[in-house]
Design an enzyme around this catalytic site. Structure first.
Site, PDB file in Angstrom:
ATOM      1  N   LYS A   1     -10.769  16.277  -3.333  1.00 53.32           N
ATOM      2  CA  LYS A   1      -9.889  16.824  -2.288  1.00 53.32           C
ATOM      3  C   LYS A   1      -8.949  17.857  -2.897  1.00 53.32           C
ATOM      4  CE  LYS A   1     -10.210  12.608   0.500  1.00 53.32           C
ATOM      5  NZ  LYS A   1      -9.640  11.320   0.881  1.00 53.32           N
TER       6      LYS A   1
ATOM      7  N   GLN B   1      -4.476   7.577  -0.030  1.00 52.06           N
ATOM      8  CA  GLN B   1      -5.883   7.244  -0.270  1.00 52.06           C
ATOM      9  C   GLN B   1      -6.104   5.742  -0.100  1.00 52.06           C
ATOM     10  OE1 GLN B   1      -8.364   9.461  -0.704  1.00 52.06           O
ATOM     11  NE2 GLN B   1      -9.847   7.800  -0.755  1.00 52.06           N
TER      12      GLN B   1
ATOM     13  N   ASP C   1      -4.602  12.647   8.055  1.00 49.24           N
ATOM     14  CA  ASP C   1      -5.738  11.752   8.288  1.00 49.24           C
ATOM     15  C   ASP C   1      -5.861  11.389   9.773  1.00 49.24           C
ATOM     16  OD1 ASP C   1      -7.360  11.016   6.054  1.00 49.24           O
ATOM     17  OD2 ASP C   1      -5.655   9.960   5.165  1.00 49.24           O
TER      18      ASP C   1
HETATM   19  N1  GUN Z   1     -10.728   6.223   1.949  1.00 47.75           N
HETATM   20  C1  GUN Z   1     -11.983   6.373   2.411  1.00 47.75           C
HETATM   21  N2  GUN Z   1     -12.020   7.328   3.382  1.00 47.75           N
HETATM   22  C2  GUN Z   1     -10.756   7.768   3.524  1.00 47.75           C
HETATM   23  C3  GUN Z   1     -10.155   8.759   4.365  1.00 47.75           C
HETATM   24  O1  GUN Z   1     -10.800   9.418   5.185  1.00 47.75           O
HETATM   25  N3  GUN Z   1      -8.820   8.925   4.214  1.00 47.75           N
HETATM   26  C4  GUN Z   1      -8.106   8.217   3.316  1.00 47.75           C
HETATM   27  N4  GUN Z   1      -6.807   8.450   3.255  1.00 47.75           N
HETATM   28  N5  GUN Z   1      -8.623   7.296   2.518  1.00 47.75           N
HETATM   29  C5  GUN Z   1      -9.959   7.090   2.629  1.00 47.75           C
END
Ligand code: GUN
Length: 301
Positions: free
Chosen positions: A54, A98, A121
């Site tokens: 990311k 995360q 998110d």
């Molecule tokens: N862990 C797995 N997928 C995601 C996501 O889309 N966002 C976040 N913040 N954590 C994740």
């Protein structure tokens, strides 16, 4: 005939290219560079890879990123303190916590503490509520990425039967809402579906999946969607990323299902890269929203 591959990696690169142009235009208007703050708690190996991807993607399109690494033993109060600091920091536009978080952390309380305008998110109840009412502020990254993928592969969903397998807050539930909505960021052709949501207590799963024109698998069990569960000519989207002895494997038995489907996403290189691209989209959007909020304007100006 084998299904056409829906190349998420190539489409994500196309979206990132578009975003790079949009970020440059945003800066040219004198706006601050968008900034994403990622919070990573603990040492989960997969999470470390995801966060690194990311951050690298942010860099590529001209978005700043920060990584806030906290130890596995972080307390609820310490994590809430970090989120509070990021909420108050005007230089941070998007906050990503995360997941998963260590077991001592109350995940709901932490996600609810993220300022809704910085919630890239789209997990905050305010943002989920806006989506459910058909007036979204931010769209959840994976479902939005799937809509972009469908649109760019010329798949229409209006009037079709979409079957979503999985009812998670991150993918299944919001995916169903977006597909059933009247409109989408890609127009009404990639909305207006008749949607069924299947889950672990669904009876006669195969009866339902065989009716799907569009089948979206977000279960988290390797190769659990087999060829007999898929209607000939269906479009199959595999959200699963399962680490097995064979390496990364989706929720769909790819080799068998591709002989039945008309289009299918691979794993890896399908939905995953789109999730990251849409996170960047949301971070730029968050910078727009905050600039507008601070100046009493509408976010698009
Ligand atoms: N862990 C797995 N997928 C995601 C996501 O889309 N966002 C976040 N913040 N954590 C994740």
């Amino acid at each position: 005939m084998a299904a056409r591959l829906m190349d998420g990696k190539a489409i994500a690169a196309e979206i990132r290219q578009e975003l790079m142009v949009s970020v440059a235009a945003f800066l040219e208007h004198g706006h601050p560079r968008p900034c994403l703050a990622a919070v990573l708690v603990g040492e989960d190996a997969a999470s470390q890879v995801y966060v690194r991807n990311k951050q690298r993607a942010c860099e590529q399109v001209g978005i700043d990123s920060q990584l806030h690494r906290l130890p596995e033993t972080t307390t609820q109060d310490e994590l809430l303190q970090t989120v509070g600091n990021l909420n108050r920091d005007n230089g941070v536009h998007g906050i990503l916590i995360q997941l998963p978080l260590p077991s001592q952390i109350d995940e709901t309380q932490v996600l609810d503490a993220v300022a809704p305008l910085k919630d890239v998110d789209a997990f905050h109840p305010t943002n989920v509520g806006l989506i459910s009412q058909g007036r979204p502020r931010y769209l959840p990254c994976t479902p939005h990425g799937i809509q972009q993928l469908l649109h760019r592969c010329e798949v229409t969903t209006a009037g079709r039967h979409a079957v979503v397998i999985g009812r998670s807050d991150i993918v299944g539930k919001p995916m169903a809402m977006l597909l059933a909505a009247r409109d989408s960021t890609c127009g009404p052709a990639v909305a207006n579906a008749t949607v069924s949501v299947c889950h672990s207590r669904t009876a006669d799963l195969t009866d339902i999946t065989r009716q799907a024109d569009l089948l979206i698998a977000a279960i988290g069990r390797p190769k659990s969607i087999t060829a007999d569960m898929v209607k000939s000519g269906a479009v199959v989207v595999d959200v699963g990323i399962n680490r097995t002895d064979e390496g990364l494997v989706g929720d769909v038995d790819f080799a068998a299902v591709r002989e039945v489907a008309s289009q299918i996403t691979p794993v890896p290189g399908g939905v995953g890269p789109l999730t990251v691209a849409m996170l960047l989209f949301n971070t730029l959007s968050a910078a727009r929203h905050q600039h507008a909020h601070q100046n009493g304007e509408s976010p698009r100006s």
